[in-house]
Design a protein around this motif. Structure first.
Motif, PDB file in Angstrom:
ATOM      1  N   VAL A 238      54.170  41.907  34.992  1.00 25.71           N
ATOM      2  CA  VAL A 238      55.591  41.770  35.319  1.00 25.71           C
ATOM      3  C   VAL A 238      56.419  42.728  34.470  1.00 25.71           C
ATOM      4  O   VAL A 238      57.306  43.435  34.961  1.00 25.71           O
ATOM      5  CB  VAL A 238      56.065  40.318  35.116  1.00 25.71           C
ATOM      6  CG1 VAL A 238      57.575  40.212  35.289  1.00 25.71           C
ATOM      7  CG2 VAL A 238      55.365  39.386  36.103  1.00 25.71           C
TER       8      VAL A 238
ATOM      9  N   GLU B 279      60.085  46.646  43.737  1.00 24.01           N
ATOM     10  CA  GLU B 279      58.787  47.267  44.001  1.00 24.01           C
ATOM     11  C   GLU B 279      58.885  48.729  44.442  1.00 24.01           C
ATOM     12  O   GLU B 279      58.039  49.544  44.088  1.00 24.01           O
ATOM     13  CB  GLU B 279      58.005  46.441  45.024  1.00 24.01           C
ATOM     14  CG  GLU B 279      57.574  45.091  44.450  1.00 24.01           C
ATOM     15  CD  GLU B 279      56.776  44.253  45.425  1.00 24.01           C
ATOM     16  OE1 GLU B 279      56.630  44.683  46.602  1.00 24.01           O
ATOM     17  OE2 GLU B 279      56.308  43.176  45.021  1.00 24.01           O
TER      18      GLU B 279
ATOM     19  N   GLU C 294      57.871  31.718  38.644  1.00 19.10           N
ATOM     20  CA  GLU C 294      57.474  32.785  37.723  1.00 19.10           C
ATOM     21  C   GLU C 294      58.063  32.546  36.334  1.00 19.10           C
ATOM     22  O   GLU C 294      57.405  32.763  35.320  1.00 19.10           O
ATOM     23  CB  GLU C 294      57.932  34.137  38.276  1.00 19.10           C
ATOM     24  CG  GLU C 294      57.267  35.330  37.620  1.00 19.10           C
ATOM     25  CD  GLU C 294      55.790  35.431  37.932  1.00 19.10           C
ATOM     26  OE1 GLU C 294      55.011  35.613  36.973  1.00 19.10           O
ATOM     27  OE2 GLU C 294      55.411  35.315  39.119  1.00 19.10           O
TER      28      GLU C 294
ATOM     29  N   ASP D 172      63.726  43.644  46.073  1.00 19.53           N
ATOM     30  CA  ASP D 172      63.116  43.527  44.751  1.00 19.53           C
ATOM     31  C   ASP D 172      62.875  44.926  44.185  1.00 19.53           C
ATOM     32  O   ASP D 172      63.278  45.930  44.763  1.00 19.53           O
ATOM     33  CB  ASP D 172      61.812  42.721  44.815  1.00 19.53           C
ATOM     34  CG  ASP D 172      60.793  43.337  45.769  1.00 19.53           C
ATOM     35  OD1 ASP D 172      60.708  44.575  45.829  1.00 19.53           O
ATOM     36  OD2 ASP D 172      60.077  42.586  46.447  1.00 19.53           O
TER      37      ASP D 172
ATOM     38  N   HIS E 165      62.481  40.790  40.131  1.00 18.10           N
ATOM     39  CA  HIS E 165      61.091  40.547  40.516  1.00 18.10           C
ATOM     40  C   HIS E 165      61.026  40.023  41.950  1.00 18.10           C
ATOM     41  O   HIS E 165      61.974  39.426  42.464  1.00 18.10           O
ATOM     42  CB  HIS E 165      60.471  39.528  39.550  1.00 18.10           C
ATOM     43  CG  HIS E 165      59.007  39.344  39.713  1.00 18.10           C
ATOM     44  ND1 HIS E 165      58.459  38.252  40.357  1.00 18.10           N
ATOM     45  CD2 HIS E 165      57.968  40.110  39.319  1.00 18.10           C
ATOM     46  CE1 HIS E 165      57.146  38.356  40.338  1.00 18.10           C
ATOM     47  NE2 HIS E 165      56.810  39.465  39.713  1.00 18.10           N
TER      48      HIS E 165
ATOM     49  N   LEU F  39      64.981  40.083  32.816  1.00 14.49           N
ATOM     50  CA  LEU F  39      64.371  40.018  34.141  1.00 14.49           C
ATOM     51  C   LEU F  39      64.957  38.899  34.993  1.00 14.49           C
ATOM     52  O   LEU F  39      65.275  37.816  34.499  1.00 14.49           O
ATOM     53  CB  LEU F  39      62.858  39.806  34.013  1.00 14.49           C
ATOM     54  CG  LEU F  39      62.073  40.918  33.309  1.00 14.49           C
ATOM     55  CD1 LEU F  39      60.600  40.553  33.253  1.00 14.49           C
ATOM     56  CD2 LEU F  39      62.275  42.254  34.008  1.00 14.49           C
TER      57      LEU F  39
ATOM     58  N   LEU G 136      63.853  36.428  37.620  1.00  9.16           N
ATOM     59  CA  LEU G 136      62.602  35.850  38.101  1.00  9.16           C
ATOM     60  C   LEU G 136      62.866  34.624  38.951  1.00  9.16           C
ATOM     61  O   LEU G 136      63.866  33.920  38.766  1.00  9.16           O
ATOM     62  CB  LEU G 136      61.712  35.448  36.924  1.00  9.16           C
ATOM     63  CG  LEU G 136      61.353  36.538  35.906  1.00  9.16           C
ATOM     64  CD1 LEU G 136      60.569  35.910  34.762  1.00  9.16           C
ATOM     65  CD2 LEU G 136      60.558  37.650  36.558  1.00  9.16           C
TER      66      LEU G 136
ATOM     67  N   ASP H  32      55.595  46.492  35.455  1.00 10.04           N
ATOM     68  CA  ASP H  32      56.208  46.865  36.731  1.00 10.04           C
ATOM     69  C   ASP H  32      57.714  47.089  36.580  1.00 10.04           C
ATOM     70  O   ASP H  32      58.272  48.037  37.144  1.00 10.04           O
ATOM     71  CB  ASP H  32      55.950  45.779  37.780  1.00 10.04           C
ATOM     72  CG  ASP H  32      54.480  45.702  38.183  1.00 10.04           C
ATOM     73  OD1 ASP H  32      53.714  46.617  37.816  1.00 10.04           O
ATOM     74  OD2 ASP H  32      54.106  44.714  38.851  1.00 10.04           O
ATOM     75  N   ALA H  33      58.359  46.230  35.824  1.00 10.78           N
ATOM     76  CA  ALA H  33      59.797  46.360  35.616  1.00 10.78           C
ATOM     77  C   ALA H  33      60.125  47.624  34.815  1.00 10.78           C
ATOM     78  O   ALA H  33      61.119  48.304  35.087  1.00 10.78           O
ATOM     79  CB  ALA H  33      60.350  45.128  34.911  1.00 10.78           C
TER      80      ALA H  33
END
Length: 223
Positions: free
Chosen positions: A111, A38, A100, A36, A25, A94, A96, A114-115
């Motif tokens: 979250v 994204e 978070e 990350d 994340h 995850l 984090l 997105d993952a």
């Protein structure tokens, strides 16, 4: 938590470096340095949209273009993907940041969604479209078996208003407060139905905090 276990759950081959990136994340990358997930999320989002569009087109010949679009958008919504991610137990893998993690980031809809998309991107880059298709077929497409639930997950705030009206519970409203430094602001949304505080949600944006609160309220009213 071992990513080997996650790979076994996924049932496809993903390069270890890409799988680790997919579960990283932005909050973790901000604190520790490095990249990350994204960019992988961006890729996975497009792949998911394509695979789901093909599936609903083939399986629902009775639906118009507008109805197909609604169904596809519901299946690829953050709420639907978070459901798929929960079945995969993705949250526990995850990476984090401290803030978070402290605010239950492993359970947050956006979250998780997105993952999940990032993992699809990683699967595609590692082993091609068939690997991504395998993940979608195992964890996403089964959600189509309950279209009413899918529609509710796609727009929980609207669904909550409709449910509250149906039950004559009164209007739905939210009160949102933010806490923390600007770059790590955490918002808490309180969801009221009528005069009663029904649920709360937390996230890094006001909108997603309200969504989390609406999801929690829907679960409570459904029970």
């Amino acid at each position: 938590m071992s990513l080997t276990e996650l790979q076994e759950r996924l049932g496809v081959e993903i390069t270890p470096e890409l799988l680790q990136l997919a579960v990283t994340h932005s909050s973790y990358a901000y604190e520790k340095g490095g990249a990350d997930n994204e960019r992988l999320e961006f890729l996975g989002d497009s792949i998911l949209g394509y695979l789901v569009a093909v599936s609903v087109f083939k399986e629902h010949s009775e639906l118009s273009e507008g109805e197909l679009t609604k169904l596809k958008n519901a299946v690829v919504s953050a709420q639907a993907l978070a459901t798929a991610a929960t079945q995969l137990e993705l949250g526990k893998y995850l990476r984090l940041g401290k803030g978070e993690a402290r605010t239950d980031g492993r359970k947050k809809t956006n979250v998780l969604a997105d993952a999940f998309e990032a993992i699809l991107g990683a699967a595609y880059l590692s082993s091609g479209m068939e690997s991504a298709r395998s993940i979608v077929e195992r964890f996403v497409l089964p959600l189509l078996e309950n279209p009413d639930a899918i529609r509710e997950m796609a727009d929980p705030k609207t669904s909550l208003i409709e449910k509250a009206q149906k039950l004559n519970l009164g209007d739905v409203r939210y009160e949102v407060e933010g806490e923390g430094p600007d770059h790590q602001m955490i918002y808490t949304a309180k969801c009221f139905v009528g005069s009663k505080l029904v649920a709360q949600g937390q996230s890094s944006t006001k909108r997603s905090a309200e969504t989390e609160a609406a999801i929690a309220a829907l679960k409570l009213l459904s029970n």
